[in-house]
Design an enzyme around this catalytic site. Structure first.
Site, PDB file in Angstrom:
ATOM      1  N   ASN A  18       0.827  -1.190   0.000  1.00 18.48           N
ATOM      2  CA  ASN A  18       0.000   0.000   0.000  1.00 18.48           C
ATOM      3  C   ASN A  18       0.871   1.255   0.000  1.00 18.48           C
ATOM      4  O   ASN A  18       2.072   1.196   0.284  1.00 18.48           O
ATOM      5  CB  ASN A  18      -0.916   0.020   1.233  1.00 18.48           C
ATOM      6  CG  ASN A  18      -2.145  -0.840   1.063  1.00 18.48           C
ATOM      7  OD1 ASN A  18      -2.662  -1.003  -0.039  1.00 18.48           O
ATOM      8  ND2 ASN A  18      -2.623  -1.405   2.159  1.00 18.48           N
ATOM      9  N   CYS A  39      -4.440  -6.798  -4.866  1.00 19.25           N
ATOM     10  CA  CYS A  39      -4.904  -5.593  -5.563  1.00 19.25           C
ATOM     11  C   CYS A  39      -5.231  -5.999  -7.000  1.00 19.25           C
ATOM     12  O   CYS A  39      -4.341  -6.402  -7.751  1.00 19.25           O
ATOM     13  CB  CYS A  39      -3.811  -4.522  -5.535  1.00 19.25           C
ATOM     14  SG  CYS A  39      -4.218  -3.046  -6.490  1.00 19.25           S
ATOM     15  N   ARG A  82      -8.290   1.375   2.273  1.00 19.65           N
ATOM     16  CA  ARG A  82      -7.395   1.310   3.430  1.00 19.65           C
ATOM     17  C   ARG A  82      -5.953   1.258   2.918  1.00 19.65           C
ATOM     18  O   ARG A  82      -5.680   0.738   1.834  1.00 19.65           O
ATOM     19  CB  ARG A  82      -7.703   0.085   4.298  1.00 19.65           C
ATOM     20  CG  ARG A  82      -7.416  -1.238   3.640  1.00 19.65           C
ATOM     21  CD  ARG A  82      -7.547  -2.399   4.604  1.00 19.65           C
ATOM     22  NE  ARG A  82      -7.088  -3.638   3.964  1.00 19.65           N
ATOM     23  CZ  ARG A  82      -6.940  -4.788   4.576  1.00 19.65           C
ATOM     24  NH1 ARG A  82      -7.204  -4.889   5.856  1.00 19.65           N
ATOM     25  NH2 ARG A  82      -6.513  -5.850   3.927  1.00 19.65           N
ATOM     26  N   CYS A  84     -10.703   0.683  -7.902  1.00 24.90           N
ATOM     27  CA  CYS A  84     -10.252  -0.411  -7.043  1.00 24.90           C
ATOM     28  C   CYS A  84     -10.744  -1.709  -7.667  1.00 24.90           C
ATOM     29  O   CYS A  84     -11.956  -1.924  -7.775  1.00 24.90           O
ATOM     30  CB  CYS A  84     -10.797  -0.245  -5.628  1.00 24.90           C
ATOM     31  SG  CYS A  84     -10.360  -1.616  -4.531  1.00 24.90           S
ATOM     32  N   GLY A  85      -9.814  -2.550  -8.090  1.00 24.52           N
ATOM     33  CA  GLY A  85     -10.188  -3.770  -8.801  1.00 24.52           C
ATOM     34  C   GLY A  85     -10.875  -4.802  -7.939  1.00 24.52           C
ATOM     35  O   GLY A  85     -11.907  -5.372  -8.331  1.00 24.52           O
TER      36      GLY A  85
END
Length: 260
Positions: free
Chosen positions: A65, A74, A190, A199-200
């Site tokens: 991240n 991800c 997050r 966001c996949g």
């Protein structure tokens, strides 16, 4: 120390990519990773991804991240990593690679679109006003009205740090139905601790949650994110969602060397 990196984005979800097949990157240096992801003082990205050797597959994905900590799967990052592997000539157009949540199959179409197989999902918690499921990363899915003007950062932060997810946290997805097979999505992630343009794993979670709650009967679902358009297809066998694929663009932006 000089670091060669590549920048990729998938529907606005952007990543710092590093070829770490020689295992030279200092993976435990969370401050360095956070610095590289910093949009003002580093390269800038929603995350950093290392491409590493794997004895059983074409390569291994290691994802961090933007805060510098290694994280769960991800989806858009995985799609971008497949495009990166193709650029490095590690693969042609089909691949199998390993990630923190297991093996993933993927292929690259002639137009550069990447289809990535996600994990099977057999558990969706359907609660009053929201769903929770894990599509490689944990996701809270909540339908709202007037998504365009919704305060995603404020509301997402409240839920992410609230009593529901006090221990491990969760990504927070806000969804609005457009038509029977199309949904608009905005996500608070997050680790980024802010809204991202896509966001996949979140798009995947939304598609499955909308099917599970009878908001759609389609098994190929269009997800409009802030950074573009994704699609999620799947088969439903009993209580399990299987053959789950996340489909969308994965675009090379630039490559450079940074001194740190």
């Amino acid at each position: 120390m000089q670091i060669k990196f590549y920048k990729y984005q998938g529907t606005g979800n952007d990543f710092v990519m590093i070829d770490n097949r020689l295992d030279t990157f200092p993976k435990e240096n969370t401050k360095l990773i956070a610095h590289l992801c910093n949009r003002r003082f580093g390269v800038g990205g929603d995350g950093l991804i290392l491409l590493e050797k794997d004895p059983d597959t074409d390569f291994k994905m290691v994802y961090y991240n933007a805060d510098g900590n290694q994280s769960s799967m991800c989806g858009n990052g995985g799609r971008c990593l497949v495009a990166f592997a193709k650029k490095l000539q590690i693969i042609d157009h089909k691949t199998t690679f390993s990630a923190i949540d297991g093996l993933h199959h993927a292929w690259v179409a002639k137009d550069g679109t990447v289809s990535l197989q996600m994990i099977d999902v057999d558990t969706i918690e359907i609660n009053q006003g929201y769903c929770f499921l894990n599509t490689g990363s944990p996701h809270h899915v909540e339908q709202v009205t007037d998504l365009k003007s919704y305060d995603v950062k404020q509301k997402g932060s409240e839920i992410r740090y609230g009593a529901l997810y006090a221990k491990e946290g969760s990504n927070i997805n806000f969804v609005e139905k457009i038509n029977p097979d199309t949904f608009a999505l905005r996500t608070y992630e997050r680790g980024v601790e802010d809204e991202t343009l896509a966001c996949g794993t979140g798009a995947t979670a939304v598609a499955l949650a909308m099917y599970a709650t009878a908001e759609t009967t389609a098994t190929t679902i269009n997800i409009n994110v802030e950074g573009g358009k994704l699609a999620v297809s799947f088969d439903k066998k009993g209580n399990q969602f299987t053959n789950v694929f996340l489909v969308g663009p994965a675009t090379f932006v630039f490559e450079a060397t940074i001194e740190v």
